[in-house]
Scaffold this active site. Structure first.
Site, PDB file in Angstrom:
ATOM      1  CE  LYS A  22      77.310   8.098  26.034  1.00 22.85           C
ATOM      2  NZ  LYS A  22      78.463   7.277  25.658  1.00 22.85           N
ATOM      3  CG  ASN A  23      80.222   7.399  28.969  1.00 21.35           C
ATOM      4  OD1 ASN A  23      79.519   6.796  28.153  1.00 21.35           O
ATOM      5  ND2 ASN A  23      81.056   8.364  28.621  1.00 21.35           N
ATOM      6  CB  CYS A 125      84.762   4.615  16.778  1.00 22.38           C
ATOM      7  SG  CYS A 125      85.259   5.721  18.059  1.00 22.38           S
ATOM      8  NE  ARG A 130      86.999   4.880  21.879  1.00 23.93           N
ATOM      9  CZ  ARG A 130      85.756   5.132  22.261  1.00 23.93           C
ATOM     10  NH1 ARG A 130      84.862   5.546  21.391  1.00 23.93           N
ATOM     11  NH2 ARG A 130      85.400   4.966  23.515  1.00 23.93           N
ATOM     12  CG  ASP A 315      83.778  12.057  26.893  1.00 23.77           C
ATOM     13  OD1 ASP A 315      84.451  11.798  25.881  1.00 23.77           O
ATOM     14  OD2 ASP A 315      83.345  11.171  27.663  1.00 23.77           O
ATOM     15  NE  ARG A 407      76.227   5.874  20.254  1.00 29.52           N
ATOM     16  CZ  ARG A 407      77.376   5.290  19.963  1.00 29.52           C
ATOM     17  NH1 ARG A 407      77.959   5.504  18.827  1.00 29.52           N
ATOM     18  NH2 ARG A 407      77.930   4.472  20.826  1.00 29.52           N
TER      19      ARG A 407
END
Ligand code: EPZ
Length: 430
Positions: A22-23, A125, A130, A315, A407
């Site tokens: 995803k990233n 968030c 951030r 992560d 997500r």
């Protein structure tokens, strides 16, 4: 809202296909804005964030054709052809940026190619404040004029962006990606020092080179970019998702299982593999991917501190905390990237984990058993840690707010169920 229900205790045995990252996919999709010729991306994961980025780009006039799933039963992901020749807006509205912070990645490409961009400021968030100050400062070094008005970043570069020396005071993944994309079309040479080296940044750099960009130092902390007049059509396959890989490696380890992570690559996850081996997990690089096995009762405590790549990834911190929770002895996990990334701790404690947070560190003492509970999480990786905890907990775990998982994890419940987990999604209303 959907829920995931898990009845824990089953050993995971089988094969889990690893999707595209995803990233990596998000900046790669934004890179399509740099050219008026199509960019064909394959191995795209089927995730909510990818849909949000597609929505954002198509709102700006980018045409996106889905060429279907690549062969290999979908394991190689989806294929998108993105064509920005039809672009008719350079605004990223609040409604979409609010849903996904990575929308900020359109700023550099829009400014570089069109000389202006209006992008909503992403707010804070669940994992931290951030800010995007480092992105903005770097663009100013390249000649951009930036004003913040009505919650938006208004950026212009009437005479185009100029090359320059960008030194990031802190390592930033998104900041490096934004500036790298912008520099490909800037006049002259841009040097990006203290650049992020995450595999997703490297993947973006390789794609930009395929589009005609001139980049030296790929994979290092100093990127040198010679600006070119224009970029052209290219094809690129998204790198495998190292965090999906790491999350399922933890699932195999804590259940005393034996799982092949198909398409997984050890070189993307070395720091995590080192820590997992220290904790007693057997990980082998095989032709088809990574095999993760663990003898029940074999796990022992470990220490890990999150750092930019090639250090231990933030992560993976929440997922490894679950491993620590069921390992023999004590572990310490220290978070240095985000200031608020222990939101999973109170939920894991509700499931019987023994965790104490002292500042940036969590001390985890392994327990014999976790027990199922109703839980919920406020971000993606915290949610995945609760799924992992549910796999080894006694009884039933109900995970609410599943949209966080959607997500970042494609077909999570199917991948786990195929290896023997008792897991189901219950569709909710609204
Ligand atoms: C990327 O976020 C990832 N997201 C995150 O993935 C990941 O946790 C993070 O990198 C760190 O590895 C995407 O790639 C889409 P940063 P990013 O800029 O780029 C501070 C997930 O679960 N900072 O490297 O936003 C920032 O606050 C997630 O998939 C500034 O101070 O992260 C943080 O403390 C969530 N000013 C640190 O730097 C800035 O201008 C690193 O952030 C930019 C960042």
């Amino acid at each position: 809202m959907d829920k995931i229900i898990i009845r824990g205790g089953n050993r995971l045995v089988g094969t889990i296909p690893i999707g595209g990252a995803k990233n990596a996919a998000l900046p790669l999709m934004a890179a399509a804005l740099l050219s008026d010729e199509p960019l064909r991306l394959s191995n795209l994961p089927h995730l909510a964030d990818i849909s949000t980025m597609a929505h954002l780009l198509s709102d700006m006039g980018v045409s996106i054709a889905m060429d279907g799933d690549a062969p290999d039963g979908g394991h190689m992901g989806r294929v998108f052809a993105l064509d920005a020749s039809t672009l008719n807006s350079t605004t990223a509205p609040y409604e979409l940026v609010r849903r996904m912070r990575a929308s900020i990645l359109v700023l550099g490409p829009l400014l570089a190619r069109h000389g202006h961009a209006r992008v909503s400021l992403p707010g804070g968030c669940a994992i931290g404040t951030r800010p995007v100050d480092l992105h903005l400062k770097a663009l100013q070094t390249m000649g951009a004029e930036i004003e913040l008005t009505e919650g938006y970043i208004d950026a212009t570069a009437p005479n185009g962006l100029q090359g320059g020396h960008v030194l990031f005071s802190n390592i930033t993944v998104g900041g490096t990606e934004n500036i790298l994309m912008a520099a490909t079309l800037a006049k002259g040479e841009t040097v990006i020092a203290n650049a992020a080296r995450e595999p997703e940044v490297t993947d973006l750099a390789h794609c930009l080179v395929a589009m005609g960009a001139k980049i030296e130092g790929i994979g290092t902390d100093t990127l040198k970019v010679q600006g070119v007049e224009k970029l052209h059509a290219a094809e690129h396959a998204v790198v495998p998702d190292r965090i999906e890989m790491g999350s399922y490696a933890v699932a195999a380890a804590i259940t005393g299982g034996n799982v092949l992570l198909q398409g997984g690559r050890a070189d993307l996850l070395e720091s995590v593999i080192d820590v997992m081996r220290e904790a007693g997990v057997d990980i082998q690089d095989e032709k088809e991917g990574l095999r993760v096995q663990c003898t029940p009762g074999n796990l022992k405590g470990f220490d890990a501190m999150t750092e930019p790549y090639p250090g231990f990834p933030t992560d993976m911190q929440a997922q490894m905390m679950v491993l620590a929770s069921v390992a023999g002895g004590a572990s310490m996990l220290t978070e240095t990237i985000f200031e608020n990334r222990f939101m999973h701790v109170p939920e894991l404690v509700r499931m019987g984990a023994d965790i104490n947070v002292h500042g940036r560190s969590a001390i985890v003492r392994g327990v014999e058993k976790l027990s199922g509970a109703q839980v919920m999480a406020t971000d993606l990786r915290a949610s995945s840690s609760l799924v992992l905890a549910g796999l080894v907990a006694d009884g039933e775990t109900v995970i609410n707010r599943v949209y966080h998982l959607d997500r970042g994890y494609e077909r999570l419940e199917k991948k786990l169920a195929d290896c023997g987990a008792e897991i189901e999604r219950v569709r909710g209303e609204g």
